[in-house]
Write a protein that holds these residues in place. Structure first.
Motif, PDB file in Angstrom:
ATOM      1  N   LEU A  59      43.206  39.172  48.439  1.00  0.00           N
ATOM      2  CA  LEU A  59      42.914  40.296  47.555  1.00  0.00           C
ATOM      3  C   LEU A  59      44.139  40.586  46.697  1.00  0.00           C
ATOM      4  CD1 LEU A  59      40.778  42.483  46.871  1.00  0.00           C
ATOM      5  CD2 LEU A  59      41.870  43.906  48.621  1.00  0.00           C
ATOM      6  N   ASP A  60      43.936  40.677  45.382  1.00  0.00           N
ATOM      7  CA  ASP A  60      45.035  40.782  44.422  1.00  0.00           C
ATOM      8  C   ASP A  60      44.689  41.828  43.366  1.00  0.00           C
ATOM      9  OD1 ASP A  60      47.456  38.856  43.219  1.00  0.00           O
ATOM     10  OD2 ASP A  60      46.247  39.785  41.651  1.00  0.00           O
ATOM     11  N   LEU A  61      45.627  42.714  43.081  1.00  0.00           N
ATOM     12  CA  LEU A  61      45.488  43.688  42.005  1.00  0.00           C
ATOM     13  C   LEU A  61      45.953  43.014  40.723  1.00  0.00           C
ATOM     14  CD1 LEU A  61      44.875  46.701  41.291  1.00  0.00           C
ATOM     15  CD2 LEU A  61      47.312  47.125  41.665  1.00  0.00           C
ATOM     16  N   LEU A  62      45.055  42.809  39.778  1.00  0.00           N
ATOM     17  CA  LEU A  62      45.334  42.028  38.567  1.00  0.00           C
ATOM     18  C   LEU A  62      46.641  42.443  37.905  1.00  0.00           C
ATOM     19  CD1 LEU A  62      44.285  39.833  36.618  1.00  0.00           C
ATOM     20  CD2 LEU A  62      43.221  41.672  35.313  1.00  0.00           C
ATOM     21  N   ASN A  63      47.557  41.492  37.814  1.00  0.00           N
ATOM     22  CA  ASN A  63      48.862  41.677  37.175  1.00  0.00           C
ATOM     23  C   ASN A  63      49.662  42.848  37.744  1.00  0.00           C
ATOM     24  OD1 ASN A  63      48.420  39.497  35.416  1.00  0.00           O
ATOM     25  ND2 ASN A  63      47.289  40.821  34.013  1.00  0.00           N
ATOM     26  N   GLY A  64      49.270  43.328  38.925  1.00  0.00           N
ATOM     27  CA  GLY A  64      49.992  44.435  39.549  1.00  0.00           C
ATOM     28  C   GLY A  64      49.929  45.728  38.758  1.00  0.00           C
ATOM     29  N   ARG A  65      48.894  45.869  37.915  1.00  0.00           N
ATOM     30  CA  ARG A  65      48.759  47.087  37.097  1.00  0.00           C
ATOM     31  C   ARG A  65      48.285  48.249  37.962  1.00  0.00           C
ATOM     32  NH1 ARG A  65      45.213  44.176  32.931  1.00  0.00           N
ATOM     33  NH2 ARG A  65      43.729  45.678  33.726  1.00  0.00           N
ATOM     34  N   PRO A  66      48.840  49.430  37.768  1.00  0.00           N
ATOM     35  CA  PRO A  66      48.443  50.575  38.580  1.00  0.00           C
ATOM     36  C   PRO A  66      47.082  51.158  38.206  1.00  0.00           C
ATOM     37  CG  PRO A  66      50.151  51.223  37.051  1.00  0.00           C
ATOM     38  CD  PRO A  66      49.974  49.736  36.913  1.00  0.00           C
ATOM     39  N   GLY A  67      46.527  50.764  37.080  1.00  0.00           N
ATOM     40  CA  GLY A  67      45.186  51.264  36.724  1.00  0.00           C
ATOM     41  C   GLY A  67      45.258  52.218  35.573  1.00  0.00           C
ATOM     42  N   PRO A  68      44.217  52.923  35.280  1.00  0.00           N
ATOM     43  CA  PRO A  68      42.952  52.961  36.007  1.00  0.00           C
ATOM     44  C   PRO A  68      42.077  51.735  35.711  1.00  0.00           C
ATOM     45  CG  PRO A  68      42.782  54.362  34.081  1.00  0.00           C
ATOM     46  CD  PRO A  68      44.204  53.820  34.120  1.00  0.00           C
ATOM     47  N   ASN A  69      41.111  51.521  36.572  1.00  0.00           N
ATOM     48  CA  ASN A  69      40.112  50.455  36.420  1.00  0.00           C
ATOM     49  C   ASN A  69      40.690  49.049  36.342  1.00  0.00           C
ATOM     50  OD1 ASN A  69      37.953  52.326  36.440  1.00  0.00           O
ATOM     51  ND2 ASN A  69      38.403  52.804  34.299  1.00  0.00           N
ATOM     52  N   THR A  70      41.742  48.786  37.085  1.00  0.00           N
ATOM     53  CA  THR A  70      42.321  47.448  37.136  1.00  0.00           C
ATOM     54  C   THR A  70      41.448  46.573  38.031  1.00  0.00           C
ATOM     55  OG1 THR A  70      44.540  48.327  36.829  1.00  0.00           O
ATOM     56  CG2 THR A  70      44.373  46.109  37.742  1.00  0.00           C
ATOM     57  N   PRO A  71      41.007  45.404  37.544  1.00  0.00           N
ATOM     58  CA  PRO A  71      40.152  44.536  38.363  1.00  0.00           C
ATOM     59  C   PRO A  71      40.865  44.032  39.615  1.00  0.00           C
ATOM     60  CG  PRO A  71      40.095  43.871  36.056  1.00  0.00           C
ATOM     61  CD  PRO A  71      41.193  44.881  36.190  1.00  0.00           C
ATOM     62  N   LEU A  72      40.092  43.893  40.688  1.00  0.00           N
ATOM     63  CA  LEU A  72      40.571  43.244  41.897  1.00  0.00           C
ATOM     64  C   LEU A  72      40.023  41.825  41.890  1.00  0.00           C
ATOM     65  CD1 LEU A  72      40.100  45.988  44.634  1.00  0.00           C
ATOM     66  CD2 LEU A  72      42.060  45.548  43.152  1.00  0.00           C
ATOM     67  N   ASN A  73      40.908  40.868  42.131  1.00  0.00           N
ATOM     68  CA  ASN A  73      40.546  39.458  42.075  1.00  0.00           C
ATOM     69  C   ASN A  73      41.080  38.741  43.301  1.00  0.00           C
ATOM     70  OD1 ASN A  73      39.352  39.449  39.399  1.00  0.00           O
ATOM     71  ND2 ASN A  73      41.414  39.777  38.632  1.00  0.00           N
ATOM     72  N   GLY A  74      40.621  37.508  43.456  1.00  0.00           N
ATOM     73  CA  GLY A  74      41.159  36.637  44.490  1.00  0.00           C
ATOM     74  C   GLY A  74      42.175  35.694  43.871  1.00  0.00           C
ATOM     75  N   TYR A  75      43.303  35.530  44.529  1.00  0.00           N
ATOM     76  CA  TYR A  75      44.356  34.615  44.083  1.00  0.00           C
ATOM     77  C   TYR A  75      44.946  33.911  45.295  1.00  0.00           C
ATOM     78  CZ  TYR A  75      44.803  35.747  39.153  1.00  0.00           C
ATOM     79  OH  TYR A  75      44.580  35.864  37.814  1.00  0.00           O
ATOM     80  N   GLN A  76      45.579  32.783  45.026  1.00  0.00           N
ATOM     81  CA  GLN A  76      46.338  32.119  46.079  1.00  0.00           C
ATOM     82  C   GLN A  76      47.473  33.047  46.494  1.00  0.00           C
ATOM     83  OE1 GLN A  76      45.346  29.161  47.435  1.00  0.00           O
ATOM     84  NE2 GLN A  76      43.619  29.432  46.037  1.00  0.00           N
ATOM     85  N   LEU A  77      47.853  32.963  47.741  1.00  0.00           N
ATOM     86  CA  LEU A  77      48.932  33.786  48.258  1.00  0.00           C
ATOM     87  C   LEU A  77      50.227  33.477  47.514  1.00  0.00           C
ATOM     88  CD1 LEU A  77      49.868  35.793  50.440  1.00  0.00           C
ATOM     89  CD2 LEU A  77      50.333  33.820  51.902  1.00  0.00           C
ATOM     90  N   ASN A  78      50.904  34.526  47.065  1.00  0.00           N
ATOM     91  CA  ASN A  78      52.208  34.395  46.425  1.00  0.00           C
ATOM     92  C   ASN A  78      53.065  35.569  46.874  1.00  0.00           C
ATOM     93  OD1 ASN A  78      52.047  36.667  44.527  1.00  0.00           O
ATOM     94  ND2 ASN A  78      50.472  35.476  43.502  1.00  0.00           N
TER      95      ASN A  78
END
Length: 179
Positions: free
Chosen positions: A49-68
Motif C-alpha cells: 500500500l502506497d500513498l501516491l508520491n507521498g502527498r498529504p492530500g486531500p484525495n491522494t490516490p492509494l496505489n500498489g507499488y513495489q516495496l521501497n
C-alpha cells in the motif's frame, strides 16, 4: 495519536508468523500486534500500500507499488475503539486511508484515497482474518473490501474499495509487517 489496543485481534494473530518477500529474500515478521507502524502487503501481488508520491492530500490516490524505502509506504494501524475497527494512517503525512463516497476512477471504480478525510465509516475498516493468516480490510460504511485492482502487480495499480469476495480473491488479502 493513541488508540486502545485490539486485544481480540492481537490474541488471534499472536502465534502466527508471516513472510514478506523483499526482492528474493523472505523476511519473517509478526502479524498485527496492536497499534503500531506497518507496511501493508497484498498477498496476490506482493506489492504494498502506497500513498501516491507521498502527498498529504486531500484525495491522494492509494496505489500498489513495489516495496521501497519511502516513508509513504508506512502506515499506522490502530483501533478507533468502536466495534474493533481500525484506521490506517500514513506515518509520513498523517493522510488517512478512506473509501470514496462515490465513483472517482475510470471503469466505475471506487479508488481508495488518503488525505484529509472525515473520520467516519468511510475511513474505518474491520480487519477480517482469513484462513491463510492474512486479513481483509472491510469498510464500515459500504461493506466493501480493500482490493488490488485486477490483481495487478504493476507499480501504480489502483487500490480499490470493491465488493468483498472472501476466500476467493487473494487480491483482497493483506499481511502487515512491522515497519
Amino acid at each position: 495519536m493513541h488508540f486502545p489496543a485490539m486485544a481480540t485481534l492481537t490474541a488471534l494473530f499472536a502465534a502466527t508468523a508471516f513472510a514478506l518477500l523483499a526482492g528474493s529474500e523472505a523476511e519473517e515478521f509478526l502479524p498485527y500486534a496492536g497499534p503500531d507502524n506497518y507496511i501493508i502487503q497484498n498477498v496476490k501481488t506482493g506489492t504494498v500500500l502506497d500513498l501516491l508520491n507521498g502527498r498529504p492530500g486531500p484525495n491522494t490516490p492509494l496505489n500498489g507499488y513495489q516495496l521501497n524505502p519511502g516513508p509513504h509506504q508506512r502506515w499506522y494501524v490502530a483501533s478507533t475503539g468502536a466495534n474493533d475497527d481500525v484506521m490506517i494512517v500514513n506515518t509520513a503525512t498523517g493522510a488517512i486511508a478512506s473509501c470514496p463516497h462515490s465513483v472517482n476512477a475510470p471503469n466505475g471504480w471506487y479508488q481508495m484515497i488518503g488525505g484529509e478525510v472525515p473520520v467516519d465509516g468511510y475511513s474505518r475498516f474491520n480487519m477480517i482474518p482469513n484462513k491463510d493468516s492474512s486479513v481483509q480490510f472491510k469498510n464500515q460504511a459500504n461493506g466493501w473490501c480493500m482490493d488490488m485492482a485486477q490483481s495487478s502487480s504493476a507499480d501504480g495499480t489502483n487500490v480499490l474499495c470493491y465488493p468483498c469476495h472472501p476466500g476467493v480473491g487473494t487480491n483482497q488479502n493483506w499481511v502487515m509487517v512491522l515497519a
